[in-house]
Design a protein around this motif. Sequence first.
Motif, PDB file in Angstrom:
ATOM      1  N   UNK A  59       0.812  -1.215   0.000  1.00  0.00           N
ATOM      2  CA  UNK A  59       0.000   0.000   0.000  1.00  0.00           C
ATOM      3  C   UNK A  59       0.847   1.266   0.000  1.00  0.00           C
ATOM      4  N   UNK A  60       2.141   1.155  -0.230  1.00  0.00           N
ATOM      5  CA  UNK A  60       3.002   2.319  -0.220  1.00  0.00           C
ATOM      6  C   UNK A  60       4.459   1.901  -0.294  1.00  0.00           C
ATOM      7  N   UNK A  61       5.364   2.845   0.010  1.00  0.00           N
ATOM      8  CA  UNK A  61       6.788   2.553  -0.074  1.00  0.00           C
ATOM      9  C   UNK A  61       7.198   1.566   1.012  1.00  0.00           C
ATOM     10  N   UNK A  62       8.018   0.555   0.663  1.00  0.00           N
ATOM     11  CA  UNK A  62       8.490  -0.403   1.682  1.00  0.00           C
ATOM     12  C   UNK A  62       9.332   0.308   2.744  1.00  0.00           C
ATOM     13  N   UNK A  63       9.267  -0.190   3.972  1.00  0.00           N
ATOM     14  CA  UNK A  63      10.044   0.354   5.077  1.00  0.00           C
ATOM     15  C   UNK A  63      11.051  -0.693   5.543  1.00  0.00           C
ATOM     16  N   UNK A  64      12.273  -0.243   5.868  1.00  0.00           N
ATOM     17  CA  UNK A  64      13.337  -1.139   6.320  1.00  0.00           C
ATOM     18  C   UNK A  64      13.159  -1.402   7.810  1.00  0.00           C
ATOM     19  N   UNK A 354     -20.469  -4.841  -6.589  1.00  0.00           N
ATOM     20  CA  UNK A 354     -19.464  -4.031  -7.280  1.00  0.00           C
ATOM     21  C   UNK A 354     -20.015  -3.416  -8.563  1.00  0.00           C
ATOM     22  N   UNK A 355     -19.710  -2.134  -8.770  1.00  0.00           N
ATOM     23  CA  UNK A 355     -20.162  -1.435  -9.974  1.00  0.00           C
ATOM     24  C   UNK A 355     -19.302  -1.796 -11.186  1.00  0.00           C
ATOM     25  N   UNK A 356     -18.070  -2.213 -10.923  1.00  0.00           N
ATOM     26  CA  UNK A 356     -17.155  -2.595 -11.991  1.00  0.00           C
ATOM     27  C   UNK A 356     -16.504  -3.915 -11.616  1.00  0.00           C
ATOM     28  N   UNK A 357     -16.438  -4.822 -12.572  1.00  0.00           N
ATOM     29  CA  UNK A 357     -15.813  -6.123 -12.355  1.00  0.00           C
ATOM     30  C   UNK A 357     -14.775  -6.358 -13.450  1.00  0.00           C
ATOM     31  N   UNK A 358     -13.576  -6.742 -13.033  1.00  0.00           N
ATOM     32  CA  UNK A 358     -12.506  -7.073 -13.963  1.00  0.00           C
ATOM     33  C   UNK A 358     -12.077  -8.504 -13.681  1.00  0.00           C
ATOM     34  N   UNK A 359     -12.276  -9.401 -14.631  1.00  0.00           N
ATOM     35  CA  UNK A 359     -11.863 -10.793 -14.448  1.00  0.00           C
ATOM     36  C   UNK A 359     -10.461 -10.983 -15.026  1.00  0.00           C
ATOM     37  N   UNK A 360      -9.708 -11.863 -14.377  1.00  0.00           N
ATOM     38  CA  UNK A 360      -8.328 -12.109 -14.796  1.00  0.00           C
ATOM     39  C   UNK A 360      -7.961 -13.548 -14.479  1.00  0.00           C
ATOM     40  N   UNK A 361      -6.846 -14.003 -15.052  1.00  0.00           N
ATOM     41  CA  UNK A 361      -6.418 -15.380 -14.806  1.00  0.00           C
ATOM     42  C   UNK A 361      -5.873 -15.564 -13.403  1.00  0.00           C
ATOM     43  N   UNK A 362      -5.251 -14.514 -12.841  1.00  0.00           N
ATOM     44  CA  UNK A 362      -4.711 -14.560 -11.486  1.00  0.00           C
ATOM     45  C   UNK A 362      -4.768 -13.161 -10.889  1.00  0.00           C
ATOM     46  N   UNK A 363      -4.767 -13.073  -9.561  1.00  0.00           N
ATOM     47  CA  UNK A 363      -4.602 -11.780  -8.908  1.00  0.00           C
ATOM     48  C   UNK A 363      -3.188 -11.278  -9.168  1.00  0.00           C
ATOM     49  N   UNK A 364      -3.023  -9.965  -9.216  1.00  0.00           N
ATOM     50  CA  UNK A 364      -1.677  -9.407  -9.281  1.00  0.00           C
ATOM     51  C   UNK A 364      -1.020  -9.588  -7.915  1.00  0.00           C
ATOM     52  N   UNK A 365       0.205 -10.107  -7.918  1.00  0.00           N
ATOM     53  CA  UNK A 365       0.883 -10.396  -6.662  1.00  0.00           C
ATOM     54  C   UNK A 365       2.236  -9.703  -6.612  1.00  0.00           C
ATOM     55  N   UNK A 366       2.658  -9.342  -5.397  1.00  0.00           N
ATOM     56  CA  UNK A 366       4.001  -8.847  -5.167  1.00  0.00           C
ATOM     57  C   UNK A 366       4.958 -10.029  -5.080  1.00  0.00           C
ATOM     58  N   UNK A 367       6.270  -9.789  -5.160  1.00  0.00           N
ATOM     59  CA  UNK A 367       7.218 -10.915  -5.106  1.00  0.00           C
ATOM     60  C   UNK A 367       7.107 -11.766  -3.846  1.00  0.00           C
ATOM     61  N   UNK A 369       4.378 -12.665  -2.448  1.00  0.00           N
ATOM     62  CA  UNK A 369       3.145 -13.429  -2.444  1.00  0.00           C
ATOM     63  C   UNK A 369       1.938 -12.693  -1.916  1.00  0.00           C
ATOM     64  N   UNK A 370       2.120 -11.438  -1.508  1.00  0.00           N
ATOM     65  CA  UNK A 370       0.972 -10.653  -1.070  1.00  0.00           C
ATOM     66  C   UNK A 370       0.275 -10.032  -2.276  1.00  0.00           C
ATOM     67  N   UNK A 371      -1.043  -9.811  -2.172  1.00  0.00           N
ATOM     68  CA  UNK A 371      -1.741  -9.165  -3.284  1.00  0.00           C
ATOM     69  C   UNK A 371      -1.185  -7.770  -3.554  1.00  0.00           C
ATOM     70  N   UNK A 372      -1.031  -7.436  -4.811  1.00  0.00           N
ATOM     71  CA  UNK A 372      -0.580  -6.099  -5.206  1.00  0.00           C
ATOM     72  C   UNK A 372      -1.798  -5.184  -5.216  1.00  0.00           C
ATOM     73  N   UNK A 373      -2.128  -4.656  -4.050  1.00  0.00           N
ATOM     74  CA  UNK A 373      -3.333  -3.854  -3.898  1.00  0.00           C
ATOM     75  C   UNK A 373      -3.285  -2.603  -4.769  1.00  0.00           C
ATOM     76  N   UNK A 374      -2.133  -1.938  -4.799  1.00  0.00           N
ATOM     77  CA  UNK A 374      -2.020  -0.723  -5.598  1.00  0.00           C
ATOM     78  C   UNK A 374      -2.174  -1.030  -7.089  1.00  0.00           C
ATOM     79  N   UNK A 375      -1.530  -2.103  -7.529  1.00  0.00           N
ATOM     80  CA  UNK A 375      -1.599  -2.459  -8.939  1.00  0.00           C
ATOM     81  C   UNK A 375      -3.006  -2.802  -9.386  1.00  0.00           C
ATOM     82  N   UNK A 376      -3.713  -3.585  -8.570  1.00  0.00           N
ATOM     83  CA  UNK A 376      -5.079  -3.971  -8.948  1.00  0.00           C
ATOM     84  C   UNK A 376      -6.043  -2.791  -8.841  1.00  0.00           C
TER      85      UNK A 376
END
Length: 387
Positions: A59-64, A354-367, A369-376
């Motif tokens: 959801x934003x810039x990674x923190x160390x 939902x007012x808009x639905x986008x179907x896809x083969x897989x969820x967008x994922x970060x390296x 394994x978490x969902x890429x919330x920003x990307x989707x």
Amino acid sequence: MTTATVNIEPALAALAAALRGEGPAVELSAGPDGSPVVELVETPGFEDGAVVVRTSGSTGAPKATVLTVDALAASSMATAMALEGEGQWLLALPVQYVAGVQVLVRSLFAGTRPWAMDLSGGFTPEAFTAAALELTDKIRFTSLVPTQLQRLLEAPTVETLAALRRFNAILLGGAPASAKLLAAARDAGVRVVATYGAAETCGGCVYDGVPLDGVEVKISAEGRIMLGGATIAAGYLGGTDLTAAAFAEDDGVRWYRTNDLGELSADGTLTVLGRADDVVITGGVKVSAAHVQTELERLDGVRAAFVAGVPSAEWGQALAAYVVLADRSPEAADAFTARLASGNAGPLAGALVPKTVLTAEELLMLPNGKPDRLGMTFRLDARHRGK
């Protein structure tokens, strides 16, 4: 032909030195062939730092995040107690994230030899099965994310299922696991432990809703989950303000303030209700995106879903859903969208549709394994086009 596992000896040596207090903190990343790359990191202000891991950045810039020897030791001991033993671990996650590096750290504390799956070609059931066959101890563990487990359970080979069943426990975290996936694992005879935690808590610190030994959980006045105890990180490198905002001391207990909402039952079991920022106000009605996502995933034919609010001229915010269907044909996508619009989707009616639905083969994922919330969310916004 690639090998089943990769060389992790340099990473283990650097981590061992850091955990003994004989070397600087270690941050790991993945090399081109998937093997860990070691970076020695100074941690000014955190002299007892042993490991630095980046937050997911979903959801934003990674923190160390700086993890101390004491915090990692407490986490490893509590994990061993919860799993009723120490055993051999298979690393099947990117080593730069907390769930990955913890496989190596737990192995060092336990004195067992871990194996690292070759991820240079991506995660596949075939590669996982080959790596799992390298394990020699009778007690075996691994950590996976829900997407990985789903792929393994859907694999057509009996060898993959047999490999899964040989693990004494599979820690499943990184993202919420659907009830459908957990039921499928149980039906297949796979021993799964659903974990909850963060980089800031040395990874999973609540197993199947129950805090690990030494971990404390409370709910703040606004409903946020607070995690406390010996496994909490020291703070963020170069982020004094960020550290102060996320961490606190209270009566000698160090606490991390999560971005998740939750509730505690009378016996102390934690239920995660969703993210604090997932409430969508659409047409003046407050809707939990996590609730809609859960209901979508309960529908027949839905493998996974992600729901977010996107800007809307008519509604202020509109619910939008990114959905993975078992049937990937265009006809199935059209039928599913029509089913939602008609109100013939169980409890999803009115403001919950939902007012808009986008179907896809897989969820967008970060390296990790978490969902890429920003990307989707970006793709859903582009699909909805502000209407």
